[in-house]
Design an enzyme around this catalytic site. Structure first.
Site, PDB file in Angstrom:
ATOM      1  N   ARG A 170      31.429  41.240  43.469  1.00  0.00           N
ATOM      2  CA  ARG A 170      32.212  42.111  42.257  1.00  0.00           C
ATOM      3  C   ARG A 170      31.288  43.216  42.289  1.00  0.00           C
ATOM      4  NH1 ARG A 170      33.530  45.169  38.902  1.00  0.00           N
ATOM      5  NH2 ARG A 170      35.082  44.636  36.939  1.00  0.00           N
TER       6      ARG A 170
ATOM      7  N   ARG B 120      31.693  34.901  41.074  1.00  0.00           N
ATOM      8  CA  ARG B 120      31.394  36.105  41.972  1.00  0.00           C
ATOM      9  C   ARG B 120      30.182  36.701  41.644  1.00  0.00           C
ATOM     10  NH1 ARG B 120      36.546  39.760  39.921  1.00  0.00           N
ATOM     11  NH2 ARG B 120      35.148  39.616  38.147  1.00  0.00           N
TER      12      ARG B 120
ATOM     13  N   GLU C  83      43.999  47.485  37.034  1.00  0.00           N
ATOM     14  CA  GLU C  83      44.567  46.098  37.425  1.00  0.00           C
ATOM     15  C   GLU C  83      45.650  46.074  38.431  1.00  0.00           C
ATOM     16  OE1 GLU C  83      43.462  42.688  36.169  1.00  0.00           O
ATOM     17  OE2 GLU C  83      41.609  43.876  36.312  1.00  0.00           O
TER      18      GLU C  83
END
Length: 237
Positions: A110, A158, A118
């Site tokens: 990430r 992540r 998004e």
């Protein structure tokens, strides 16, 4: 009465000789140090379980290959310790055709400090510029060797990390380049946010992109941050 031969007695004394003990200790210490160096710098990190606290605390850089870009601010990373010096890219190759390894032995990264628009998930609508952000990141890092600096592990398992990639003009910070082009904004939430020592720099880049109305900033007053978008469309706040 059993006698001890001079040869046997000499062997017993030889084993306990200070020089022999010192040599043995040296071998043991070298083996321990060698293992620690291997574990820290040359052992391939296959999953987040291999990511030791020392690596995170020291922000140890990891070199590897981007195998997949699935969203505008994260990607899959195959660790190639030692890089070119240990043959990666010319003697050793990333097993891209092995689907099991690509699924189970790659790390989800990430990007630190940024939030991309998004994409459509679970029947929810996509945010403007979400596909632009995905395509930009895919073109920038997919199929390339990059260096990541891990900071933490988020709630989705992540690795939150700074990512750098070599371009013809030098080494580039991927988060910074996304901000420059207006395909991401500075991460809003302070919880689990990681910036390294780049936060001020990132904010200046965002301010400049906003001034020139690049990417998401071209929407003007209609621009909704990814955080607000998720709160409205995913959490119903």
């Amino acid at each position: 009465m059993t006698s001890i031969s001079p040869t046997t007695k000499g062997q017993d004394v030889g084993i306990l000789h200070p020089k022999v003990l010192l040599f043995s200790a040296g071998i043991a210490v070298s083996a321990i140090l060698g293992y620690r160096i291997y574990r820290r710098y040359f052992k391939r990190i296959r999953t987040i379980l291999d990511l030791t606290p020392e690596i995170l605390e020291d922000n140890q850089k990891l070199y590897g290959y981007v195998t997949r870009v699935g969203d505008g601010d994260n990607f899959r990373f195959y660790h190639t310790p030692g890089g070119w010096l240990l043959g990666w890219g010319w003697l050793r190759h990333v097993p891209l055709k092995n689907k099991i390894i690509m699924r189970d032995e790659t790390l989800m990264i990430r990007l630190c400090g940024v939030d991309a628009p998004e994409r459509a998930h679970f029947g929810k609508p996509a945010q403007p510029f979400s596909e632009d952000a995905l395509e930009w990141l895919r073109n920038y890092v997919y199929g390339r060797y990059v260096t990541i600096t891990p900071y933490s592990i988020d709630q989705y398992k992540r690795i939150v990390a700074r990512c750098q990639v070599w371009k013809w003009s030098g080494k580039k910070d991927v988060s910074a380049e996304m901000l420059k082009n207006g395909v991401a904004i500075v991460y809003e939430g302070k919880a689990n946010a990681e910036f390294g020592d780049c936060e001020d720099w990132y904010r200046r880049l965002e301010k400049r992109a906003k001034w020139f109305k690049r990417g998401v900033w071209s929407l003007g007053s209609k621009m909704i941050t990814p955080g607000d978008f998720k709160r409205v469309h995913y959490r119903g706040e």
